[in-house]
Design a protein around this motif. Structure first.
Motif, PDB file in Angstrom:
ATOM      1  N   LEU A   1       0.821  -1.202   0.000  1.00 54.71           N
ATOM      2  CA  LEU A   1       0.000   0.000   0.000  1.00 54.71           C
ATOM      3  C   LEU A   1       0.864   1.265   0.000  1.00 54.71           C
ATOM      4  CD1 LEU A   1      -2.814  -1.103   2.471  1.00 54.71           C
ATOM      5  CD2 LEU A   1      -2.873  -1.093  -0.025  1.00 54.71           C
ATOM      6  N   GLY A   2       2.021   1.204   0.653  1.00 55.95           N
ATOM      7  CA  GLY A   2       2.930   2.347   0.635  1.00 55.95           C
ATOM      8  C   GLY A   2       3.451   2.631  -0.755  1.00 55.95           C
ATOM      9  N   ALA A   3       3.715   1.584  -1.534  1.00 56.07           N
ATOM     10  CA  ALA A   3       4.192   1.770  -2.905  1.00 56.07           C
ATOM     11  C   ALA A   3       3.093   2.356  -3.787  1.00 56.07           C
ATOM     12  CB  ALA A   3       4.671   0.437  -3.476  1.00 56.07           C
ATOM     13  N   VAL A   4       1.859   1.942  -3.538  1.00 55.81           N
ATOM     14  CA  VAL A   4       0.730   2.498  -4.290  1.00 55.81           C
ATOM     15  C   VAL A   4       0.595   3.985  -3.994  1.00 55.81           C
ATOM     16  CG1 VAL A   4      -1.767   2.402  -4.624  1.00 55.81           C
ATOM     17  CG2 VAL A   4      -0.467   0.286  -4.369  1.00 55.81           C
ATOM     18  N   LEU A   5       0.736   4.353  -2.723  1.00 53.18           N
ATOM     19  CA  LEU A   5       0.678   5.768  -2.354  1.00 53.18           C
ATOM     20  C   LEU A   5       1.848   6.543  -2.959  1.00 53.18           C
ATOM     21  CD1 LEU A   5      -0.424   5.437   1.375  1.00 53.18           C
ATOM     22  CD2 LEU A   5      -1.807   6.261  -0.537  1.00 53.18           C
ATOM     23  N   MET A   6       3.034   5.921  -3.001  1.00 48.33           N
ATOM     24  CA  MET A   6       4.186   6.556  -3.640  1.00 48.33           C
ATOM     25  C   MET A   6       3.861   6.913  -5.091  1.00 48.33           C
ATOM     26  SD  MET A   6       7.798   4.770  -4.727  1.00 48.33           S
ATOM     27  CE  MET A   6       6.800   3.601  -5.664  1.00 48.33           C
ATOM     28  N   MET A   7       3.212   6.006  -5.812  1.00 51.28           N
ATOM     29  CA  MET A   7       2.860   6.268  -7.200  1.00 51.28           C
ATOM     30  C   MET A   7       1.841   7.400  -7.311  1.00 51.28           C
ATOM     31  SD  MET A   7       2.812   2.512  -9.026  1.00 51.28           S
ATOM     32  CE  MET A   7       2.109   1.525  -7.718  1.00 51.28           C
ATOM     33  N   LYS A   8       0.867   7.402  -6.414  1.00 46.14           N
ATOM     34  CA  LYS A   8      -0.135   8.474  -6.424  1.00 46.14           C
ATOM     35  C   LYS A   8       0.512   9.822  -6.112  1.00 46.14           C
ATOM     36  CE  LYS A   8      -4.193   7.753  -4.492  1.00 46.14           C
ATOM     37  NZ  LYS A   8      -5.179   7.797  -5.584  1.00 46.14           N
ATOM     38  N   PHE A   9       1.431   9.847  -5.136  1.00 44.22           N
ATOM     39  CA  PHE A   9       2.119  11.095  -4.792  1.00 44.22           C
ATOM     40  C   PHE A   9       2.995  11.566  -5.951  1.00 44.22           C
ATOM     41  CE2 PHE A   9       2.096   9.574  -0.084  1.00 44.22           C
ATOM     42  CZ  PHE A   9       0.747   9.879   0.005  1.00 44.22           C
ATOM     43  N   ALA A  10       3.618  10.615  -6.652  1.00 46.11           N
ATOM     44  CA  ALA A  10       4.456  10.974  -7.798  1.00 46.11           C
ATOM     45  C   ALA A  10       3.617  11.607  -8.905  1.00 46.11           C
ATOM     46  CB  ALA A  10       5.183   9.744  -8.325  1.00 46.11           C
ATOM     47  N   ALA A  11       2.433  11.087  -9.131  1.00 50.81           N
ATOM     48  CA  ALA A  11       1.538  11.665 -10.140  1.00 50.81           C
ATOM     49  C   ALA A  11       1.149  13.093  -9.760  1.00 50.81           C
ATOM     50  CB  ALA A  11       0.295  10.796 -10.295  1.00 50.81           C
ATOM     51  N   GLU A  12       0.958  13.327  -8.473  1.00 52.04           N
ATOM     52  CA  GLU A  12       0.614  14.674  -8.004  1.00 52.04           C
ATOM     53  C   GLU A  12       1.808  15.621  -8.170  1.00 52.04           C
ATOM     54  OE1 GLU A  12      -1.820  17.662  -6.398  1.00 52.04           O
ATOM     55  OE2 GLU A  12      -2.329  15.640  -7.115  1.00 52.04           O
ATOM     56  N   ALA A  13       3.001  15.145  -7.812  1.00 54.95           N
ATOM     57  CA  ALA A  13       4.206  15.981  -7.913  1.00 54.95           C
ATOM     58  C   ALA A  13       4.514  16.343  -9.362  1.00 54.95           C
ATOM     59  CB  ALA A  13       5.393  15.252  -7.285  1.00 54.95           C
ATOM     60  N   ALA A  14       4.163  15.455 -10.281  1.00 55.72           N
ATOM     61  CA  ALA A  14       4.457  15.685 -11.704  1.00 55.72           C
ATOM     62  C   ALA A  14       3.736  16.909 -12.259  1.00 55.72           C
ATOM     63  CB  ALA A  14       4.080  14.446 -12.509  1.00 55.72           C
ATOM     64  N   LYS A  15       2.689  17.348 -11.594  1.00 59.30           N
ATOM     65  CA  LYS A  15       1.997  18.572 -12.031  1.00 59.30           C
ATOM     66  C   LYS A  15       2.899  19.796 -11.903  1.00 59.30           C
ATOM     67  CE  LYS A  15      -2.528  16.902 -10.404  1.00 59.30           C
ATOM     68  NZ  LYS A  15      -3.634  17.151  -9.435  1.00 59.30           N
ATOM     69  N   TYR A  16       3.883  19.708 -11.003  1.00 62.09           N
ATOM     70  CA  TYR A  16       4.711  20.869 -10.679  1.00 62.09           C
ATOM     71  C   TYR A  16       6.180  20.681 -11.064  1.00 62.09           C
ATOM     72  CZ  TYR A  16       0.523  21.370  -7.864  1.00 62.09           C
ATOM     73  OH  TYR A  16      -0.787  21.440  -7.456  1.00 62.09           O
ATOM     74  N   PHE A  17       6.581  19.419 -11.301  1.00 65.94           N
ATOM     75  CA  PHE A  17       7.957  19.115 -11.693  1.00 65.94           C
ATOM     76  C   PHE A  17       7.922  18.303 -12.989  1.00 65.94           C
ATOM     77  CE2 PHE A  17       8.106  19.705  -7.153  1.00 65.94           C
ATOM     78  CZ  PHE A  17       9.358  20.231  -6.868  1.00 65.94           C
ATOM     79  N   SER A  18       8.377  18.878 -14.088  1.00 64.52           N
ATOM     80  CA  SER A  18       8.317  18.141 -15.358  1.00 64.52           C
ATOM     81  C   SER A  18       9.434  17.108 -15.460  1.00 64.52           C
ATOM     82  CB  SER A  18       8.403  19.105 -16.542  1.00 64.52           C
ATOM     83  OG  SER A  18       9.661  19.749 -16.584  1.00 64.52           O
ATOM     84  N   GLN A  19      10.554  17.332 -14.755  1.00 64.27           N
ATOM     85  CA  GLN A  19      11.696  16.424 -14.831  1.00 64.27           C
ATOM     86  C   GLN A  19      11.653  15.406 -13.701  1.00 64.27           C
ATOM     87  OE1 GLN A  19      14.869  19.434 -14.821  1.00 64.27           O
ATOM     88  NE2 GLN A  19      15.335  18.842 -16.926  1.00 64.27           N
ATOM     89  N   ALA A  20      11.791  14.128 -14.058  1.00 65.49           N
ATOM     90  CA  ALA A  20      11.764  13.073 -13.041  1.00 65.49           C
ATOM     91  C   ALA A  20      12.592  11.881 -13.501  1.00 65.49           C
ATOM     92  CB  ALA A  20      10.326  12.631 -12.765  1.00 65.49           C
ATOM     93  N   GLU A  21      13.233  11.234 -12.564  1.00 69.43           N
ATOM     94  CA  GLU A  21      13.932   9.975 -12.834  1.00 69.43           C
ATOM     95  C   GLU A  21      13.587   8.983 -11.729  1.00 69.43           C
ATOM     96  OE1 GLU A  21      17.846   9.920 -14.284  1.00 69.43           O
ATOM     97  OE2 GLU A  21      17.640  11.798 -15.416  1.00 69.43           O
ATOM     98  N   ILE A  22      13.613   7.705 -12.093  1.00 67.09           N
ATOM     99  CA  ILE A  22      13.243   6.633 -11.162  1.00 67.09           C
ATOM    100  C   ILE A  22      14.433   5.698 -10.974  1.00 67.09           C
ATOM    101  CG2 ILE A  22      11.744   4.623 -10.803  1.00 67.09           C
ATOM    102  CD1 ILE A  22       9.636   6.083 -12.533  1.00 67.09           C
ATOM    103  N   VAL A  23      14.726   5.381  -9.725  1.00 70.98           N
ATOM    104  CA  VAL A  23      15.732   4.364  -9.393  1.00 70.98           C
ATOM    105  C   VAL A  23      15.018   3.259  -8.633  1.00 70.98           C
ATOM    106  CG1 VAL A  23      17.911   3.854  -8.246  1.00 70.98           C
ATOM    107  CG2 VAL A  23      17.510   6.138  -9.212  1.00 70.98           C
ATOM    108  N   GLU A  24      15.017   2.057  -9.206  1.00 67.93           N
ATOM    109  CA  GLU A  24      14.353   0.928  -8.531  1.00 67.93           C
ATOM    110  C   GLU A  24      15.346  -0.189  -8.290  1.00 67.93           C
ATOM    111  OE1 GLU A  24      13.641  -2.177  -9.889  1.00 67.93           O
ATOM    112  OE2 GLU A  24      13.633  -1.915 -12.068  1.00 67.93           O
ATOM    113  N   THR A  25      15.274  -0.778  -7.099  1.00 67.18           N
ATOM    114  CA  THR A  25      16.188  -1.839  -6.681  1.00 67.18           C
ATOM    115  C   THR A  25      15.388  -3.051  -6.239  1.00 67.18           C
ATOM    116  OG1 THR A  25      17.771  -0.172  -5.902  1.00 67.18           O
ATOM    117  CG2 THR A  25      18.080  -2.436  -5.118  1.00 67.18           C
ATOM    118  N   HIS A  26      15.744  -4.212  -6.774  1.00 71.35           N
ATOM    119  CA  HIS A  26      15.080  -5.464  -6.396  1.00 71.35           C
ATOM    120  C   HIS A  26      16.121  -6.561  -6.197  1.00 71.35           C
ATOM    121  CE1 HIS A  26      11.429  -3.440  -7.789  1.00 71.35           C
ATOM    122  NE2 HIS A  26      10.750  -4.375  -7.159  1.00 71.35           N
TER     123      HIS A  26
END
Length: 265
Positions: free
Chosen positions: A130-155
């Motif tokens: 659920l925290g990861a789902v919220l992270m994605m929702k927050f990222a979508a909200e932040a994208a309204k104000y920041f056009s530049q974004a990069e993702i680092v994922e580790t598994h």
């Protein structure tokens, strides 16, 4: 709550075993079948280190699944087999809840077509934490104000697909949330892939190592500032509340739901 009969596909894997333990611990869920290519004939209770349950590992076939009268099948397997597993479940009138990642757009369209034809429901979630789902929702909200974004994922190093389904879904949500595209640029790269892969104008960097479970940070940049949104899963049990939530919700919905965020109120 009415009892939901659950089958688990990939039951002998690490995530599958965690799902089985969770189903056994829920009052309204009943584990009635365990499918896997490995450990055929073994009692899933013994595999889990618990008492025998008289639920034995079997190969997933329409004949075997139909005989169980399951309501829901939870699938944590591989991208190579998951679509066939989903089709098997739907052909048996069983609703799939899928945590396997690596689906193409064509795979999702194919699954949706079968779900609609069978007048059933299914949930495919790139991430059940659920925290990861919220992270994605927050990222979508932040994208309204920041056009530049990069993702680092580790598994962990046993994860087959890269980038992760969570990273790809995050990039999609960022792209939808943006009010403007990031500026175009040409990079002088001394090593191919140094900037990672690109999805929806978002650079994605995938790390696979022994030790980690699932981690992702989304880094936004603007003049004089950065914003980082990060989520960490330190144990596979972090995904289980989302799995239980989806198993209950799939009994109430119609059609294909792609992404757990679409079930959150």
């Amino acid at each position: 709550m009415e009892e939901i009969k659950v089958a688990v596909s990939g039951a002998n894997g690490r995530m599958g075993q965690e799902v089985c333990r969770t189903v056994l611990s829920e009052d309204n869920l009943k584990l009635i079948a365990a499918f896997d290519r490995h450990g055929e004939g073994e009692d899933i209770g013994k595999i889990l280190g618990e008492e025998e349950l008289n639920v034995f590992i079997e190969k997933l076939t329409e004949e075997n699944l139909s005989s169980k009268n399951a309501d829901v099948m939870v699938d944590f397997t591989t991208p190579m087999s998951a679509v066939d597993n989903i089709e098997t479940a739907l052909n048996c009138g069983v609703r799939p809840v899928v945590g396997t990642t690596g689906f193409t757009e064509e795979d999702v369209s194919h699954v949706k077509e079968i779900v609609d034809r069978q007048n059933l429901s299914a949930v495919i979630a790139p991430n059940f934490a659920l925290g990861a789902v919220l992270m994605m929702k927050f990222a979508a909200e932040a994208a309204k104000y920041f056009s530049q974004a990069e993702i680092v994922e580790t598994h962990h190093d046993k994860k087959i697909d890269a980038p992760s389904g969570t990273a790809l879904k995050t990039a999609e949500l960022i792209d939808k949330g943006r009010k403007e595209k990031p500026p175009e640029r040409e990079d002088l790269m001394k090593l191919d892939g140094a900037r990672g892969g690109v999805e929806k104008d978002v650079h994605i960097h995938s790390i696979r190592l022994t030790g980690p479970i699932a981690h992702q940070e989304v880094i936004f940049g603007s003049t004089g500032q950065t914003l980082t949104i990060k989520h960490d899963s330190f144990h596979r049990n972090s995904f289980m509340p989302g799995v239980v939530f989806a198993v209950n919700k799939v009994m109430e919905t119609k059609g294909l739901v792609f992404g757990l965020e679409n079930l959150l109120e």
